[in-house]
Design a protein around this motif. Sequence first.
Motif, mmCIF file in Angstrom:
data_model
loop_
_atom_site.group_PDB
_atom_site.id
_atom_site.type_symbol
_atom_site.label_atom_id
_atom_site.label_comp_id
_atom_site.label_asym_id
_atom_site.label_seq_id
_atom_site.Cartn_x
_atom_site.Cartn_y
_atom_site.Cartn_z
ATOM 1 N N UNK A 127 6.160 8.271 3.909
ATOM 2 C CA UNK A 127 7.476 7.746 4.287
ATOM 3 C C UNK A 127 7.485 7.369 5.770
ATOM 4 N N UNK A 128 6.909 8.225 6.601
ATOM 5 C CA UNK A 128 6.830 7.919 8.025
ATOM 6 C C UNK A 128 5.972 6.680 8.255
ATOM 7 N N UNK A 157 0.833 -1.203 0.000
ATOM 8 C CA UNK A 157 0.000 0.000 0.000
ATOM 9 C C UNK A 157 0.869 1.254 0.000
ATOM 10 N N UNK A 158 1.898 1.244 0.821
ATOM 11 C CA UNK A 158 2.784 2.418 0.881
ATOM 12 C C UNK A 158 3.562 2.593 -0.408
ATOM 13 N N UNK A 159 3.949 1.498 -1.046
ATOM 14 C CA UNK A 159 4.622 1.604 -2.349
ATOM 15 C C UNK A 159 3.714 2.348 -3.325
ATOM 16 N N UNK A 170 6.336 -1.076 7.936
ATOM 17 C CA UNK A 170 7.594 -1.831 7.950
ATOM 18 C C UNK A 170 8.164 -2.078 6.551
ATOM 19 N N UNK A 171 8.119 -1.056 5.724
ATOM 20 C CA UNK A 171 8.769 -1.138 4.414
ATOM 21 C C UNK A 171 10.274 -1.172 4.673
ATOM 22 N N UNK A 172 10.989 -2.113 4.062
ATOM 23 C CA UNK A 172 12.441 -2.163 4.261
ATOM 24 C C UNK A 172 13.092 -0.821 3.912
ATOM 25 N N UNK A 173 14.085 -0.444 4.692
ATOM 26 C CA UNK A 173 14.717 0.867 4.521
ATOM 27 C C UNK A 173 15.253 1.080 3.110
ATOM 28 N N UNK A 174 15.879 0.035 2.523
ATOM 29 C CA UNK A 174 16.428 0.204 1.180
ATOM 30 C C UNK A 174 15.332 0.413 0.133
ATOM 31 N N UNK A 175 14.170 -0.165 0.362
ATOM 32 C CA UNK A 175 13.035 0.039 -0.549
ATOM 33 C C UNK A 175 12.493 1.457 -0.378
#
Length: 191
Positions: free
Chosen positions: A91-92, A70-72, A99-104
């Motif tokens: 982003x927050x 969803x955040x993507x 919990x989106x991976x930081x690199x993503x």
Amino acid sequence: MTAQAKLNLPQLTVESAESASRTVLEKAKAQVGFIPNMYKGMANLPGFLNTYLDGYAAFRAEGGFTPAEQEVVFLVISRGNGCEYCVSAHSMLAAKISKVPENVLIALRDGAAIPDPKLAALSAFTETMRRTRGLPTQADLVVFLAAGYSERHVLAIVLALAVKTLSNYSNHLFHTQLDEVFSAFAWRKVG
């Protein structure tokens, strides 16, 4: 903020709003726990904010995407539309709640290649839908479906595009100030 035009409608609060606007602001507060600055301008047209709130909730509940997916979708649309407020806020949410991976998350914010193949396919198709205004090629659709998504997900992306168009455009027009809760994730459009 790169927008030139600015609306001068008031930033409404539960205390300052008239009946219909107050009702929708109370609904927003019940959903989110506070009234984000973005909602204060939108509430000048109660149906506008209500449409946003209902569409946003429907996308979250019925879209069939994981919280990270969803955040993507929201980040790709908001970045593509140049909405500094929404990229910062999502982003927050991506980092702290979904919990989106930081690199993503870094790749999404930078418009760079996403290291996760399935999320990369979601990002690419969402951007294609945004950029082409809902006119992907059959090949675009085939690639998206081959990544493990369904035709129902395509409709959810259309819903997200509608919701983010409401918020992105109103933020442009109001020059919405970022809420303190999102400030650690502030994003600025480059170019």
